[in-house]
Structures are given as C-alpha cells and as structure tokens.
Motif scaffolding. Structure first.
Motif, PDB file in Angstrom:
ATOM      1  N   GLY A  64       0.818  -1.215   0.000  1.00  0.00           N
ATOM      2  CA  GLY A  64       0.000   0.000   0.000  1.00  0.00           C
ATOM      3  C   GLY A  64       0.847   1.257   0.000  1.00  0.00           C
ATOM      4  N   VAL A  65       1.947   1.234  -0.740  1.00  0.00           N
ATOM      5  CA  VAL A  65       2.847   2.386  -0.781  1.00  0.00           C
ATOM      6  C   VAL A  65       2.184   3.531  -1.539  1.00  0.00           C
ATOM      7  CG1 VAL A  65       5.112   3.239  -1.488  1.00  0.00           C
ATOM      8  CG2 VAL A  65       4.869   0.874  -0.706  1.00  0.00           C
ATOM      9  N   ALA A  66       2.221   4.720  -0.943  1.00  0.00           N
ATOM     10  CA  ALA A  66       1.689   5.919  -1.581  1.00  0.00           C
ATOM     11  C   ALA A  66       2.827   6.658  -2.272  1.00  0.00           C
ATOM     12  CB  ALA A  66       1.027   6.826  -0.545  1.00  0.00           C
ATOM     13  N   GLY A  67       2.637   6.948  -3.555  1.00  0.00           N
ATOM     14  CA  GLY A  67       3.622   7.692  -4.315  1.00  0.00           C
ATOM     15  C   GLY A  67       4.789   6.833  -4.751  1.00  0.00           C
ATOM     16  N   CYS A  68       5.557   7.363  -5.677  1.00  0.00           N
ATOM     17  CA  CYS A  68       6.796   6.720  -6.101  1.00  0.00           C
ATOM     18  C   CYS A  68       7.742   7.825  -6.527  1.00  0.00           C
ATOM     19  CB  CYS A  68       6.565   5.726  -7.237  1.00  0.00           C
ATOM     20  SG  CYS A  68       8.062   4.771  -7.616  1.00  0.00           S
ATOM     21  N   GLN A  69       8.807   7.987  -5.767  1.00  0.00           N
ATOM     22  CA  GLN A  69       9.765   9.063  -5.979  1.00  0.00           C
ATOM     23  C   GLN A  69      11.159   8.492  -6.194  1.00  0.00           C
ATOM     24  OE1 GLN A  69       8.811  12.688  -5.355  1.00  0.00           O
ATOM     25  NE2 GLN A  69       6.872  11.664  -5.776  1.00  0.00           N
ATOM     26  N   ASP A  74       8.956  12.694  -9.062  1.00  0.00           N
ATOM     27  CA  ASP A  74       8.113  11.555  -9.430  1.00  0.00           C
ATOM     28  C   ASP A  74       8.911  10.608 -10.313  1.00  0.00           C
ATOM     29  OD1 ASP A  74       5.937  12.519  -8.049  1.00  0.00           O
ATOM     30  OD2 ASP A  74       5.015  13.460  -9.793  1.00  0.00           O
ATOM     31  N   ALA A  75       8.743   9.313 -10.060  1.00  0.00           N
ATOM     32  CA  ALA A  75       9.507   8.313 -10.801  1.00  0.00           C
ATOM     33  C   ALA A  75       8.596   7.159 -11.183  1.00  0.00           C
ATOM     34  CB  ALA A  75      10.659   7.793  -9.943  1.00  0.00           C
ATOM     35  N   PRO A  76       8.909   6.483 -12.288  1.00  0.00           N
ATOM     36  CA  PRO A  76       8.135   5.290 -12.638  1.00  0.00           C
ATOM     37  C   PRO A  76       8.436   4.170 -11.649  1.00  0.00           C
ATOM     38  CG  PRO A  76       9.978   5.565 -14.155  1.00  0.00           C
ATOM     39  CD  PRO A  76       9.969   6.772 -13.274  1.00  0.00           C
ATOM     40  N   GLY A 111      18.437   4.248  -8.603  1.00  0.00           N
ATOM     41  CA  GLY A 111      19.106   3.388  -7.631  1.00  0.00           C
ATOM     42  C   GLY A 111      18.174   2.877  -6.546  1.00  0.00           C
ATOM     43  N   ARG A 112      17.261   3.723  -6.125  1.00  0.00           N
ATOM     44  CA  ARG A 112      16.224   3.313  -5.174  1.00  0.00           C
ATOM     45  C   ARG A 112      14.987   4.150  -5.436  1.00  0.00           C
ATOM     46  NH1 ARG A 112      18.196   6.313   0.467  1.00  0.00           N
ATOM     47  NH2 ARG A 112      17.926   8.411  -0.364  1.00  0.00           N
ATOM     48  N   LEU A 113      13.843   3.601  -5.078  1.00  0.00           N
ATOM     49  CA  LEU A 113      12.578   4.311  -5.187  1.00  0.00           C
ATOM     50  C   LEU A 113      12.012   4.477  -3.787  1.00  0.00           C
ATOM     51  CD1 LEU A 113      11.094   2.428  -8.264  1.00  0.00           C
ATOM     52  CD2 LEU A 113      12.233   4.669  -8.242  1.00  0.00           C
ATOM     53  N   ALA A 114      11.231   5.517  -3.583  1.00  0.00           N
ATOM     54  CA  ALA A 114      10.710   5.795  -2.246  1.00  0.00           C
ATOM     55  C   ALA A 114       9.247   6.203  -2.313  1.00  0.00           C
ATOM     56  CB  ALA A 114      11.526   6.904  -1.582  1.00  0.00           C
ATOM     57  N   GLY A 115       8.573   6.008  -1.191  1.00  0.00           N
ATOM     58  CA  GLY A 115       7.189   6.405  -1.047  1.00  0.00           C
ATOM     59  C   GLY A 115       6.853   6.449   0.428  1.00  0.00           C
TER      60      GLY A 115
END
Length: 198
Positions: free
Chosen positions: A45-50, A61-63, A73-77
């Motif tokens: 249930g991660v909100a957003g993708c950065q 914002d990232a795919p 290298g890493r994605l965050a939310g």
C-alpha cells in the motif's frame, strides 16, 4: 518542531541502515523484477513513487519500474506501519554478480526510530527487541506472501540489513535453528513463515 517520519526530504530519516524485507527472485530477469516491484507497491500500500536526485537531496516523481530503479538506484514512497504510523519507505534491487536478482523493501532506521521508539539503537541496546519486531515482521511477511502469490519467490528474509545474508540454495529449504532474522521459505504447503527468535 517534532521530526516527521513521513518527510521524504528529511535526510536524517535515511541514516543508520534499514529494516528490510529482502526477496530472492531468481536468475536475472527484468520482466520478473518489474512485476515483483509492481506487486510489492500494491501489497504494501505504498503511496507515491519518488526517485532521489542530486545524491538523494531532492525527490521527483519516478516510474515504479525497473527503469525507475535503474535511473535512481532506489525508489521511495510512504507506507503505514501496523501501529498506524506513516513513514518513508524504499525499494532497491540487488543484482548479484552470480546473476541472482533480489528486490529489497525497506524502512530506514531513522524513520523507524521515530515511528517505533522501542527500536532506537537496535541491535546495540539490551531489552527484548522481539516485542516490537514480531508485529513488524508479521506485517512484512504478509507483504512478502502477497508478492509471492503473483511472482514466486525463492526466499525472503526479514530484519535489519538482511539482503544477501543467505540464499535459498544455501538453506536447502530449512531455516537455521537460531534465527536473528525471520524467514519466508517456499514449500509444497506454500510459503512458510519462520519467525526470528533472537
């Protein structure tokens, strides 16, 4: 002003390592890694993708895809923990020289310390860390199980900095007798959860 465990821009939240759900996917395969990442984001249930730019100092914002992982290298939310605290979270891929892909979902220790004060200085301070770790581990195990239902895993490990701790081949289907981490091991009966006992 009190620190906010959900502030992506607070660099302090990203310090001190991470509490991880590390999933061994199998031989290198971009399509499988992409599917596992999509399943992970939905399961948690991660909100957003950065994605972090300028060494992680700013976020854009990232795919939510292998392309995003490769670029940043890493994605965050943001994710809500079992105790209803919203914290920053991240995902990274570990593509080993042996050719094995891992997908690692993590809560940075800086954010975890704010959301779960009993975790502060773990594992360096005494006390029964299993009291706070077991609910977190069960939650992460549930995420792993939902990912496994869509993208079968070879193994998953749960705990502090567990990516690469061992492999499915090394374990041979059996968890260690003493466990500093929790294990999710596929079997004929399904994905078996073996909780940490240390």
């Amino acid at each position: 002003m009190a620190a906010d465990a959900s502030d992506l821009h607070d660099d302090a939240l990203w310090l001190g390592g991470a509490y991880e759900l590390a999933m061994e996917l199998g031989e290198r395969d971009d399509a499988r890694l992409d599917a596992a990442l999509t399943a992970l984001w939905a399961a948690a249930g991660v909100a957003g993708c950065q994605g972090g730019t300028d060494g992680g100092e700013s976020w854009v914002d990232a795919p939510c895809s292998v392309t995003g992982l490769r670029r940043f290298g890493r994605l965050a939310g943001l994710v809500t923990l079992p105790r209803r605290r919203t914290v920053v979270c991240g995902a990274r891929a570990v593509r080993q020289a042996s050719g094995t892909d891992w997908l690692v979902f993590f809560i940075p220790v800086g954010a975890l310390d704010l959301a779960e004060p009993r975790s502060a200085a773990f594992p360096f301070r005494g006390g029964d860390s299993l009291l706070w770790r077991r609910p977190l581990d069960r939650w992460l195990a549930g995420i792993g199980a939902r990912v496994h239902a869509q993208v079968p895993l070879r193994l998953a490990l749960i705990g502090p900095e567990v990516a690469g701790l061992t492999t499915a081949r090394w374990l041979g289907g059996e968890p260690p007798a003493e466990r500093w981490a929790a294990y999710l091991i596929p079997s004929a009966a399904g994905l078996e959860y073996h909780q940490a006992d240390r």
